[in-house]
Design a protein around this motif. Structure first.
Motif, PDB file in Angstrom:
ATOM      1  N   VAL A  17       0.800  -1.231   0.000  1.00  0.00           N
ATOM      2  CA  VAL A  17       0.000   0.000   0.000  1.00  0.00           C
ATOM      3  C   VAL A  17       0.832   1.281   0.000  1.00  0.00           C
ATOM      4  O   VAL A  17       0.311   2.337  -0.389  1.00  0.00           O
ATOM      5  CB  VAL A  17      -0.994   0.023   1.186  1.00  0.00           C
ATOM      6  N   VAL A  18       2.077   1.229   0.436  1.00  0.00           N
ATOM      7  CA  VAL A  18       2.905   2.442   0.500  1.00  0.00           C
ATOM      8  C   VAL A  18       3.795   2.502  -0.736  1.00  0.00           C
ATOM      9  O   VAL A  18       4.731   1.703  -0.872  1.00  0.00           O
ATOM     10  CB  VAL A  18       3.763   2.470   1.780  1.00  0.00           C
ATOM     11  N   PRO A  19       3.550   3.416  -1.647  1.00  0.00           N
ATOM     12  CA  PRO A  19       4.308   3.464  -2.907  1.00  0.00           C
ATOM     13  C   PRO A  19       5.817   3.644  -2.682  1.00  0.00           C
ATOM     14  O   PRO A  19       6.243   4.525  -1.945  1.00  0.00           O
ATOM     15  CB  PRO A  19       3.727   4.688  -3.622  1.00  0.00           C
ATOM     16  N   GLY A  20       6.613   2.762  -3.315  1.00  0.00           N
ATOM     17  CA  GLY A  20       8.064   2.888  -3.294  1.00  0.00           C
ATOM     18  C   GLY A  20       8.739   2.625  -1.965  1.00  0.00           C
ATOM     19  O   GLY A  20       9.927   2.926  -1.798  1.00  0.00           O
ATOM     20  N   LEU A  21       8.025   2.044  -1.005  1.00  0.00           N
ATOM     21  CA  LEU A  21       8.586   1.891   0.338  1.00  0.00           C
ATOM     22  C   LEU A  21       9.852   1.042   0.335  1.00  0.00           C
ATOM     23  O   LEU A  21      10.806   1.332   1.060  1.00  0.00           O
ATOM     24  CB  LEU A  21       7.541   1.290   1.284  1.00  0.00           C
ATOM     25  N   ALA A  22       9.878  -0.008  -0.483  1.00  0.00           N
ATOM     26  CA  ALA A  22      11.035  -0.911  -0.492  1.00  0.00           C
ATOM     27  C   ALA A  22      12.335  -0.188  -0.848  1.00  0.00           C
ATOM     28  O   ALA A  22      13.419  -0.592  -0.407  1.00  0.00           O
ATOM     29  CB  ALA A  22      10.792  -2.058  -1.467  1.00  0.00           C
ATOM     30  N   ASP A  23      12.228   0.895  -1.615  1.00  0.00           N
ATOM     31  CA  ASP A  23      13.417   1.664  -2.000  1.00  0.00           C
ATOM     32  C   ASP A  23      13.703   2.811  -1.046  1.00  0.00           C
ATOM     33  O   ASP A  23      14.730   3.485  -1.180  1.00  0.00           O
ATOM     34  CB  ASP A  23      13.241   2.233  -3.420  1.00  0.00           C
ATOM     35  N   GLN A  24      12.803   3.035  -0.097  1.00  0.00           N
ATOM     36  CA  GLN A  24      12.928   4.204   0.774  1.00  0.00           C
ATOM     37  C   GLN A  24      13.338   3.864   2.201  1.00  0.00           C
ATOM     38  O   GLN A  24      14.092   4.601   2.827  1.00  0.00           O
ATOM     39  CB  GLN A  24      11.580   4.953   0.821  1.00  0.00           C
ATOM     40  N   TRP A  25      12.817   2.750   2.718  1.00  0.00           N
ATOM     41  CA  TRP A  25      13.106   2.478   4.128  1.00  0.00           C
ATOM     42  C   TRP A  25      14.548   2.029   4.306  1.00  0.00           C
ATOM     43  O   TRP A  25      15.172   1.467   3.417  1.00  0.00           O
ATOM     44  CB  TRP A  25      12.104   1.521   4.733  1.00  0.00           C
ATOM     45  N   GLN A  26      15.060   2.307   5.488  1.00  0.00           N
ATOM     46  CA  GLN A  26      16.455   1.971   5.791  1.00  0.00           C
ATOM     47  C   GLN A  26      16.556   1.593   7.266  1.00  0.00           C
ATOM     48  O   GLN A  26      16.083   2.318   8.137  1.00  0.00           O
ATOM     49  CB  GLN A  26      17.372   3.156   5.487  1.00  0.00           C
ATOM     50  N   GLY A  27      17.158   0.453   7.531  1.00  0.00           N
ATOM     51  CA  GLY A  27      17.235  -0.040   8.896  1.00  0.00           C
ATOM     52  C   GLY A  27      18.353   0.573   9.709  1.00  0.00           C
ATOM     53  O   GLY A  27      19.308   1.146   9.169  1.00  0.00           O
ATOM     54  N   ALA A  28      18.228   0.463  11.019  1.00  0.00           N
ATOM     55  CA  ALA A  28      19.299   0.866  11.926  1.00  0.00           C
ATOM     56  C   ALA A  28      20.407  -0.183  11.885  1.00  0.00           C
ATOM     57  O   ALA A  28      20.212  -1.311  11.423  1.00  0.00           O
ATOM     58  CB  ALA A  28      18.749   1.001  13.342  1.00  0.00           C
ATOM     59  N   THR A  29      21.570   0.177  12.359  1.00  0.00           N
ATOM     60  CA  THR A  29      22.673  -0.769  12.408  1.00  0.00           C
ATOM     61  C   THR A  29      22.490  -1.719  13.589  1.00  0.00           C
ATOM     62  O   THR A  29      21.816  -1.374  14.578  1.00  0.00           O
ATOM     63  CB  THR A  29      24.008  -0.041  12.560  1.00  0.00           C
ATOM     64  N   PRO A  30      23.094  -2.906  13.536  1.00  0.00           N
ATOM     65  CA  PRO A  30      23.015  -3.816  14.687  1.00  0.00           C
ATOM     66  C   PRO A  30      23.524  -3.167  15.967  1.00  0.00           C
ATOM     67  O   PRO A  30      22.970  -3.407  17.052  1.00  0.00           O
ATOM     68  CB  PRO A  30      23.888  -4.997  14.265  1.00  0.00           C
ATOM     69  N   ASP A  31      24.554  -2.337  15.850  1.00  0.00           N
ATOM     70  CA  ASP A  31      25.090  -1.670  17.042  1.00  0.00           C
ATOM     71  C   ASP A  31      24.072  -0.707  17.632  1.00  0.00           C
ATOM     72  O   ASP A  31      23.918  -0.632  18.861  1.00  0.00           O
ATOM     73  CB  ASP A  31      26.378  -0.918  16.687  1.00  0.00           C
ATOM     74  N   GLU A  32      23.368   0.041  16.788  1.00  0.00           N
ATOM     75  CA  GLU A  32      22.347   0.959  17.286  1.00  0.00           C
ATOM     76  C   GLU A  32      21.229   0.199  17.993  1.00  0.00           C
ATOM     77  O   GLU A  32      20.743   0.628  19.047  1.00  0.00           O
ATOM     78  CB  GLU A  32      21.783   1.784  16.130  1.00  0.00           C
ATOM     79  N   ILE A  33      20.849  -0.927  17.422  1.00  0.00           N
ATOM     80  CA  ILE A  33      19.786  -1.729  18.039  1.00  0.00           C
ATOM     81  C   ILE A  33      20.233  -2.253  19.405  1.00  0.00           C
ATOM     82  O   ILE A  33      19.466  -2.222  20.382  1.00  0.00           O
ATOM     83  CB  ILE A  33      19.386  -2.888  17.118  1.00  0.00           C
ATOM     84  N   GLU A  34      21.467  -2.696  19.493  1.00  0.00           N
ATOM     85  CA  GLU A  34      21.970  -3.207  20.771  1.00  0.00           C
ATOM     86  C   GLU A  34      22.079  -2.086  21.797  1.00  0.00           C
ATOM     87  O   GLU A  34      21.823  -2.299  22.992  1.00  0.00           O
ATOM     88  CB  GLU A  34      23.335  -3.872  20.567  1.00  0.00           C
ATOM     89  N   GLN A  35      22.440  -0.870  21.368  1.00  0.00           N
ATOM     90  CA  GLN A  35      22.499   0.264  22.295  1.00  0.00           C
ATOM     91  C   GLN A  35      21.106   0.569  22.860  1.00  0.00           C
ATOM     92  O   GLN A  35      20.955   0.870  24.052  1.00  0.00           O
ATOM     93  CB  GLN A  35      23.043   1.505  21.584  1.00  0.00           C
ATOM     94  N   ILE A  36      20.086   0.515  22.005  1.00  0.00           N
ATOM     95  CA  ILE A  36      18.722   0.775  22.468  1.00  0.00           C
ATOM     96  C   ILE A  36      18.282  -0.315  23.439  1.00  0.00           C
ATOM     97  O   ILE A  36      17.647  -0.034  24.466  1.00  0.00           O
ATOM     98  CB  ILE A  36      17.762   0.891  21.270  1.00  0.00           C
ATOM     99  N   GLU A  37      18.628  -1.561  23.159  1.00  0.00           N
ATOM    100  CA  GLU A  37      18.273  -2.638  24.077  1.00  0.00           C
ATOM    101  C   GLU A  37      18.965  -2.448  25.423  1.00  0.00           C
ATOM    102  O   GLU A  37      18.379  -2.723  26.479  1.00  0.00           O
ATOM    103  CB  GLU A  37      18.635  -3.989  23.478  1.00  0.00           C
ATOM    104  N   HIS A  38      20.204  -1.970  25.387  1.00  0.00           N
ATOM    105  CA  HIS A  38      20.931  -1.701  26.638  1.00  0.00           C
ATOM    106  C   HIS A  38      20.195  -0.632  27.451  1.00  0.00           C
ATOM    107  O   HIS A  38      20.087  -0.745  28.685  1.00  0.00           O
ATOM    108  CB  HIS A  38      22.360  -1.255  26.338  1.00  0.00           C
ATOM    109  N   LEU A  39      19.686   0.403  26.762  1.00  0.00           N
ATOM    110  CA  LEU A  39      18.946   1.455  27.459  1.00  0.00           C
ATOM    111  C   LEU A  39      17.654   0.901  28.060  1.00  0.00           C
ATOM    112  O   LEU A  39      17.227   1.336  29.127  1.00  0.00           O
ATOM    113  CB  LEU A  39      18.624   2.589  26.483  1.00  0.00           C
ATOM    114  N   ALA A  40      17.035  -0.044  27.352  1.00  0.00           N
ATOM    115  CA  ALA A  40      15.799  -0.645  27.854  1.00  0.00           C
ATOM    116  C   ALA A  40      16.055  -1.491  29.092  1.00  0.00           C
ATOM    117  O   ALA A  40      15.170  -1.650  29.939  1.00  0.00           O
ATOM    118  CB  ALA A  40      15.143  -1.495  26.771  1.00  0.00           C
ATOM    119  N   GLY A  41      17.242  -2.055  29.195  1.00  0.00           N
ATOM    120  CA  GLY A  41      17.566  -2.892  30.337  1.00  0.00           C
ATOM    121  C   GLY A  41      16.905  -4.253  30.316  1.00  0.00           C
ATOM    122  O   GLY A  41      16.873  -4.953  31.330  1.00  0.00           O
TER     123      GLY A  41
END
Length: 251
Positions: A17-41
């Motif tokens: 339903v979202v036009p062109g989304l596959a070419d637009q979205w961009q994920g966070a890095t594994p390190d960024e995800i792990e930093q957020i999980e660390h903040l969550a505790g």
């Protein structure tokens, strides 16, 4: 149903339903995800991990006008001590609204279906307003409203009310009889329905106080189509329909 299957269904819906989304979205890095999980505790909800891996740096056209869900923004707000780490609430989106900036948080003590409740509040931690039972439903609802219901030539919005116990379970058979399907699974407080010529979203705040009502927005090709759909819903003895607004306004 496994979390992996749910994410696959949501991903299919968003890419459809979202036009062109596959070419637009961009994920966070594994390190960024792990930093957020660390903040969550604690381990992140598996849906949030999926979200960050798919669009933690860019949501493309799915981005909210005044909410920044990026991993960079979340980490920067913590680094600048703008938001404090809490055992229960995890900061996930910064609001740039100049009038009433209500930022988005996960309530990690309200898990649901490999996800968790999304609430909004100011930076000082004052009164919170619960929005969606899951972040998954928040994203699906927003995308469906903008890119499916919102593109229909005629729309209307209003309220469906009835006995609190199982309101949506009574609406589902009516919509099924009318030829609607549900593109993604949802819980007690949210529904997405679609067929070729019409689409509808329903939602209420995730609280037992609102289980007897659902705010809906229905879109279709013309007024007659929408009136026929609403008329069928209203024939269900346990459901009442009230329309508050038509877009465009009727003559």
């Amino acid at each position: 149903m496994s979390a992996h299957v749910k994410e696959s269904e949501l991903e299919s819906l968003l890419l459809r339903v979202v036009p062109g989304l596959a070419d637009q979205w961009q994920g966070a890095t594994p390190d960024e995800i792990e930093q957020i999980e660390h903040l969550a505790g604690r381990p992140l909800p598996s849906f949030y991990r999926w979200f960050l891996s798919r669009m933690g740096n860019s949501m493309g056209r799915l981005a909210y006008p005044t909410l920044d869900f990026s991993a960079q923004r979340a980490l920067a707000c913590h680094a600048e001590k703008w938001v404090a780490s809490e055992p229960r609430f995890l900061f996930i989106a910064y609001s740039s609204d100049e009038v009433m900036p209500l930022h988005a948080f996960y309530d990690l003590e309200a898990p649901a279906r490999a996800d968790a409740l999304v609430t909004v509040r100011d930076a000082l931690g004052n009164e919170q307003h619960d929005r969606f039972e899951t972040f998954r439903e928040m994203l699906a609802w927003g995308a469906f409203l903008q890119f499916r219901v919102g593109i229909m030539p005629q729309q209307c919005e209003g309220m469906i009310t009835g006995e609190p116990a199982g309101l949506l379970s009574r609406l589902d058979p009516v919509m099924n009889r009318l030829g609607f399907t549900q593109p993604v699974p949802t819980g007690t407080y949210c529904r997405l329905y679609e067929r070729a010529d019409a689409a509808m979203i329903c939602s209420s705040p995730p609280s037992a106080d609102f289980e007897g009502s659902q705010v809906f927005t229905l879109g279709g090709g013309d007024e007659g189509t929408l009136r026929r759909i609403l008329g069928e819903i209203a024939t269900e003895p346990s459901l009442e329909v009230e329309v508050d607004e038509w877009t465009p306004k009727l003559g």
